[in-house]
Design a protein around this motif. Structure first.
Motif, PDB file in Angstrom:
ATOM      1  N   GLU A 169       0.845  -1.508  -0.219  1.00 33.51           N
ATOM      2  CA  GLU A 169       0.198  -0.431   0.296  1.00 33.51           C
ATOM      3  C   GLU A 169       1.191   1.660   0.025  1.00 33.51           C
ATOM      4  O   GLU A 169       0.548   2.341  -0.485  1.00 33.51           O
ATOM      5  CB  GLU A 169      -0.698  -0.159   1.177  1.00 33.51           C
ATOM      6  CG  GLU A 169      -1.600  -0.769   0.623  1.00 33.51           C
ATOM      7  CD  GLU A 169      -3.129  -0.573   2.096  1.00 33.51           C
ATOM      8  OE1 GLU A 169      -3.286  -0.119   3.115  1.00 33.51           O
ATOM      9  OE2 GLU A 169      -3.595  -1.574   2.887  1.00 33.51           O
ATOM     10  N   ARG A 170       1.793   1.000   0.918  1.00 33.88           N
ATOM     11  CA  ARG A 170       2.512   2.691   0.875  1.00 33.88           C
ATOM     12  C   ARG A 170       3.604   2.675  -0.532  1.00 33.88           C
ATOM     13  O   ARG A 170       3.311   3.737  -0.912  1.00 33.88           O
ATOM     14  CB  ARG A 170       3.953   2.128   1.711  1.00 33.88           C
ATOM     15  CG  ARG A 170       4.169   3.134   3.097  1.00 33.88           C
ATOM     16  CD  ARG A 170       5.305   2.198   3.813  1.00 33.88           C
ATOM     17  NE  ARG A 170       4.803   0.805   3.884  1.00 33.88           N
ATOM     18  CZ  ARG A 170       6.174   0.218   4.107  1.00 33.88           C
ATOM     19  NH1 ARG A 170       7.427   0.915   3.930  1.00 33.88           N
ATOM     20  NH2 ARG A 170       5.893  -0.807   3.741  1.00 33.88           N
ATOM     21  N   GLU A 171       3.395   1.436  -1.234  1.00 33.51           N
ATOM     22  CA  GLU A 171       4.231   2.020  -2.530  1.00 33.51           C
ATOM     23  C   GLU A 171       3.219   2.367  -3.773  1.00 33.51           C
ATOM     24  O   GLU A 171       3.370   3.361  -4.714  1.00 33.51           O
ATOM     25  CB  GLU A 171       4.849   0.818  -2.528  1.00 33.51           C
ATOM     26  CG  GLU A 171       5.944   0.318  -2.608  1.00 33.51           C
ATOM     27  CD  GLU A 171       7.045  -0.972  -3.512  1.00 33.51           C
ATOM     28  OE1 GLU A 171       7.789  -1.283  -3.274  1.00 33.51           O
ATOM     29  OE2 GLU A 171       5.211  -2.210  -3.508  1.00 33.51           O
TER      30      GLU A 171
ATOM     31  N   LYS B 145       2.453   5.903  -2.896  1.00 34.77           N
ATOM     32  CA  LYS B 145       3.592   6.721  -3.863  1.00 34.77           C
ATOM     33  C   LYS B 145       3.375   7.035  -5.059  1.00 34.77           C
ATOM     34  O   LYS B 145       3.750   7.927  -5.764  1.00 34.77           O
ATOM     35  CB  LYS B 145       5.207   6.304  -2.695  1.00 34.77           C
ATOM     36  CG  LYS B 145       5.617   6.208  -2.652  1.00 34.77           C
ATOM     37  CD  LYS B 145       7.289   5.683  -1.960  1.00 34.77           C
ATOM     38  CE  LYS B 145       8.367   5.412  -0.437  1.00 34.77           C
ATOM     39  NZ  LYS B 145       9.370   4.944  -0.554  1.00 34.77           N
TER      40      LYS B 145
END
Length: 160
Positions: free
Chosen positions: A94-96, A99
């Protein structure tokens, strides 16, 4: 000012590569993503078939899809064969994804696939990059720099 070296991923067998991307875009940030494939798609990729020259990735509704990548039908796939240019879901954290979403929506960047390959565990992966498009004068500058590096190598080899 020198650009930072791109992140290297563990690639044992490269199936498809987008060589034009480094000429057309300034590559900023690199990601490695898994691909959700069907059985015949994996078999087709293992035979070295597939192209990503005109493909891109898009972020929609919290997931990333690879659009316009061509994995041709498997020769022995009969009725279970896949559609060659269907959108394929990319598997990311999810973080990627956040971004990528920020880069695409706020900064006007594009998600470009650089390579499809198999890693050491035998999993199909895609190397993605957040990229900004180059203008014509930037492309000329890149080709001048490449030609000068080639000429430098020739001169050093002849003299040294």
């Amino acid at each position: 000012m020198a650009r930072p070296r791109p992140v290297e991923f563990e690639k044992t067998k490269i199936v498809a590569e987008n060589r034009r991307a480094r000429y057309e875009y300034f590559l900023e940030q690199f990601f490695e993503a898994g691909i959700a494939l069907t059985g015949t798609e994996v078999k087709s990729l293992r035979f070295g078939q597939g192209t990503i020259a005109e493909s891109y990735a898009e972020v929609k509704e919290g997931q990333v899809n690879l659009i316009n990548a061509n994995i041709p039908e498997f020769s022995h796939g009969n009725r279970f064969n896949h559609e060659p240019r269907r959108p394929r879901k990319l598997l990311l954290h999810e973080r990627e994804i956040a971004k990528m979403y920020q880069g695409v929506n706020r900064e006007g960047m594009t998600l470009i696939p650089l390579a499809i390959y198999f890693n050491s565990k035998g999993r199909a992966k895609v190397e993605l990059a957040l990229a900004k498009g180059k203008k014509l004068h930037d492309k000329r500058e890149t080709s001048k720099e490449r030609d000068w590096k080639r000429e430098q190598g020739r001169l050093l080899r002849d003299r040294g």
